[in-house]
Design an enzyme around this catalytic site. Structure first.
Site, short mmCIF file in Angstrom:
data_model
loop_
_atom_site.label_atom_id
_atom_site.label_comp_id
_atom_site.label_asym_id
_atom_site.label_seq_id
_atom_site.Cartn_x
_atom_site.Cartn_y
_atom_site.Cartn_z
N ARG A 92 0.88 -1.18 0.00
CA ARG A 92 0.00 0.00 0.00
C ARG A 92 0.91 1.22 0.00
O ARG A 92 1.54 1.52 1.00
CB ARG A 92 -0.87 -0.04 1.26
CG ARG A 92 -2.08 0.84 1.21
CD ARG A 92 -2.71 0.97 2.59
NE ARG A 92 -1.84 1.74 3.45
CZ ARG A 92 -1.86 1.72 4.79
NH1 ARG A 92 -2.71 0.95 5.42
NH2 ARG A 92 -1.04 2.45 5.49
N HIS B 55 -3.66 4.62 4.78
CA HIS B 55 -4.89 3.83 4.72
C HIS B 55 -5.92 4.56 3.85
O HIS B 55 -6.51 4.00 2.94
CB HIS B 55 -5.44 3.62 6.13
CG HIS B 55 -6.80 3.04 6.13
ND1 HIS B 55 -7.07 1.80 5.60
CD2 HIS B 55 -7.99 3.54 6.55
CE1 HIS B 55 -8.37 1.56 5.70
NE2 HIS B 55 -8.94 2.59 6.27
N TYR C 248 4.16 5.78 9.91
CA TYR C 248 4.57 4.55 10.58
C TYR C 248 5.17 3.54 9.59
O TYR C 248 5.65 2.49 9.98
CB TYR C 248 3.36 3.91 11.29
CG TYR C 248 2.12 3.83 10.42
CD1 TYR C 248 1.95 2.78 9.52
CD2 TYR C 248 1.16 4.84 10.45
CE1 TYR C 248 0.86 2.72 8.68
CE2 TYR C 248 0.06 4.79 9.61
CZ TYR C 248 -0.09 3.74 8.72
OH TYR C 248 -1.16 3.70 7.88
C1 TPP Z 1 -15.10 -5.04 11.08
C2 TPP Z 1 -14.41 -3.78 10.67
N1 TPP Z 1 -13.46 -3.24 11.48
C3 TPP Z 1 -12.82 -2.10 11.11
C4 TPP Z 1 -13.14 -1.45 9.95
C5 TPP Z 1 -12.44 -0.15 9.55
N2 TPP Z 1 -11.45 -0.46 8.49
C6 TPP Z 1 -11.79 -0.33 7.20
S1 TPP Z 1 -10.51 -0.79 6.16
C7 TPP Z 1 -9.51 -1.15 7.48
C8 TPP Z 1 -8.13 -1.69 7.25
C9 TPP Z 1 -8.18 -2.87 6.36
O1 TPP Z 1 -6.92 -3.40 6.11
P1 TPP Z 1 -6.76 -4.54 5.06
O2 TPP Z 1 -7.78 -5.58 5.25
O3 TPP Z 1 -5.34 -4.98 5.10
O4 TPP Z 1 -7.08 -3.82 3.67
P2 TPP Z 1 -6.33 -2.55 3.02
O5 TPP Z 1 -7.02 -1.33 3.53
O6 TPP Z 1 -4.89 -2.63 3.43
O7 TPP Z 1 -6.49 -2.71 1.55
C10 TPP Z 1 -10.16 -0.90 8.69
C11 TPP Z 1 -9.55 -1.11 10.02
C12 TPP Z 1 -14.16 -2.04 9.14
N3 TPP Z 1 -14.51 -1.49 7.97
N4 TPP Z 1 -14.76 -3.18 9.52
#
Ligand code: TPP
Ligand code: MG
Length: 317
Positions: free
Chosen positions: A237, A241, A249
C-alpha cells in the site's frame, strides 16, 4: 498474456492510477468528504484478477479495488459522480467513497464491514451452484480483513460445498497502521487454504501476468466444479490507509523497495517487450488522463442530491 490482453490491462491500470491521483487532489481541496483509499501499488492485483472473469461472473471488490471496477465496466464518469456524491450517482449521492455496488454489472460488493462480505459472496456462489448458472464469484479481502472470523465461516462453507468461489487476499503489508507481522504469526496467507483442503497460491501482486494466470486457473477450476481457491497477491500500500493518514509509521525504505516494482511501470515494460512503441504507451497514458479529467469535469456540473435522499432506505421503529 497476449499483447491485446496487456493493452487492456495497461489501460485499466492507468485509469485506476489517474483516478487515484484525481481523487487525492479533490480530497486535498475538500471537494471529497468521504474516504479516498488509493490503490496505488495494487493495480496489477485488482486489474489482473478481474480480467480473468468472463461475462456474467460475479465480483465483490473491496474499498481499494477501483481497477476491478473499471475492468467490470464501471465508467470513469460513474466513479467520479459517486466520489463527488452528486445527484444521479449509483448511491444517489449518499456515499462519497468506494462503498458501492452495481448489480446490473454483477458488481455486488463492497460490504464495508471487514470480513462480512465473504459469507455474502459465498452465498452468491451457492446460488450459482444451485441454479447451475456456470458463473464464478470472485471476492477480495485485505491482509487485515482476512483475519476476521466471518472469513473462516465463509471459507468453511465454500470448501465443504465445493462452491465456484475464488478469494483474493490482497496482502499489501498493512491494515491501517498494523503491519502483517503484528497480526499473524504466519505471513503466508495462502497457507490458510490447507486448513480448508483447497488450493492456495501466493503470487507477486505487482506482476500482471502472474496475477492473471493464477486467477484464470482458479476460475477455470471453480467453473469446472472443483471448488474454491485462495490467491494471495503480495503488494504494498503505497499511500496511507486513506488520504487523511500520513502513514509515517511505514518505513521509507519499504516504500522505496516496492516503488522499484511499480506495477504500472512493469506492465509498460511488458508491453514494450511485446513490440509496443513508446509513443503508443504515451498516447494510452494521455488518453487515461483525459478520460478521468473529463469525468471529474462532468461530475462537477451535476447538482448535489436532494436532502430528502438521506432518509430513503433508512429503517427505524
Ligand atoms: C469489522 C471492521 N473493522 C474495522 C473497519 C475499519 N477499516 C476499514 S478498512 C480497514 C483496514 C483494512 O486493512 P486490510 O484488510 O489490510 O485492507 P487494506 O485497507 O490494506 O487494503 C479498517 C480497520 C471495518 N470497515 N470493519
Ligand atoms: Mg492491507
Amino acid at each position: 498474456m497476449t499483447k491485446a490482453e496487456l493493452i487492456v490491462a495497461y489501460e485499466n491500470m492507468l485509469l485506476a492510477r489517474e483516478f487515484d491521483h484525481a481523487m487525492i487532489n479533490l480530497y486535498r481541496q475538500s471537494k471529497i468528504v468521504g474516504g479516498v483509499y488509493a490503490q496505488i501499488g495494487n493495480e496489477a492485483s485488482s486489474v489482473g484478477t478481474a480480467m480473468a472473469l468472463q461475462e456474467g461472473d460475479i465480483i465483490f471488490p473491496m474499498h481499494r479495488d477501483n481497477g476491478a471496477h473499471f475492468v467490470r465496466g464501471m465508467t470513469p464518469r460513474e466513479m467520479a459522480i459517486n466520489f463527488l456524491f452528486r445527484r444521479g450517482s449509483i448511491t444517489r449521492g449518499t456515499d462519497g467513497t468506494g462503498h458501492f455496488a452495481d448489480p446490473e454489472k454483477k458488481i455486488y460488493g463492497n460490504v464495508s464491514h471487514l470480513g462480512a462480505m465473504v459469507p455474502v459472496a459465498v452465498g452468491a456462489a451457492l446460488a450459482q451452484k444451485l441454479s447451475k448458472s456456470g458463473f464464478v464469484v470472485l471476492n477480495y479481502i485485505g491482509d487485515g480483513g482476512a483475519s476476521v472470523g466471518e472469513v473462516h465461516e465463509g471459507l468453511m462453507m465454500a470448501s465443504v460445498q465445493q462452491l465456484p468461489f475464488v478469494l483474493v487476499i490482497e496482502n499489501n503489508q498493512y491494515a491501517y497502521s498494523t503491519p502483517v507481522a503484528a497480526q499473524t504469526h504466519n505471513p503466508r496467507f495462502s497457507d490458510r487454504a490447507i486448513g480448508y483442503g483447497i488450493p492456495g497460491v501466493t503470487v507477486d501482486g505487482t506482476d500482471i501476468e502472474a496475477v492473471f494466470s493464477a486467477t484464470s486457473q482458479a476460475i477455470e477450476f471453480a467453473r469446472a466444479g472443483n471448488g474454491p481457491t485462495i490467491i494471495e497477491t503480495t503488494t504494498m500500500r503505497m499511500r496511507g490507509h486513506a488520504e487523511h493518514d500520513p502513514f509515517d509509521y511505514v518505513p521509507k525504505e519499504l516504500l522505496e523497495e516496492w516503488d522499484r516494482k511499480d506495477p504500472v511501470l512493469r506492465t509498460a515494460t511488458l508491453l514494450l517487450n511485446k513490440g509496443a512503441s513508446e509513443s503508443e504507451l504515451t498516447s494510452m497514458q494521455q488518453q487515461a488522463k483525459s478520460e478521468i479529467e473529463e469525468a471529474v469535469a462532468y461530475a462537477n456540473t451535476l447538482p448535489a442530491p436532494d436532502a430528502a435522499e438521506a432518509f430513503k432506505n433508512v429503517f427505524f421503529q
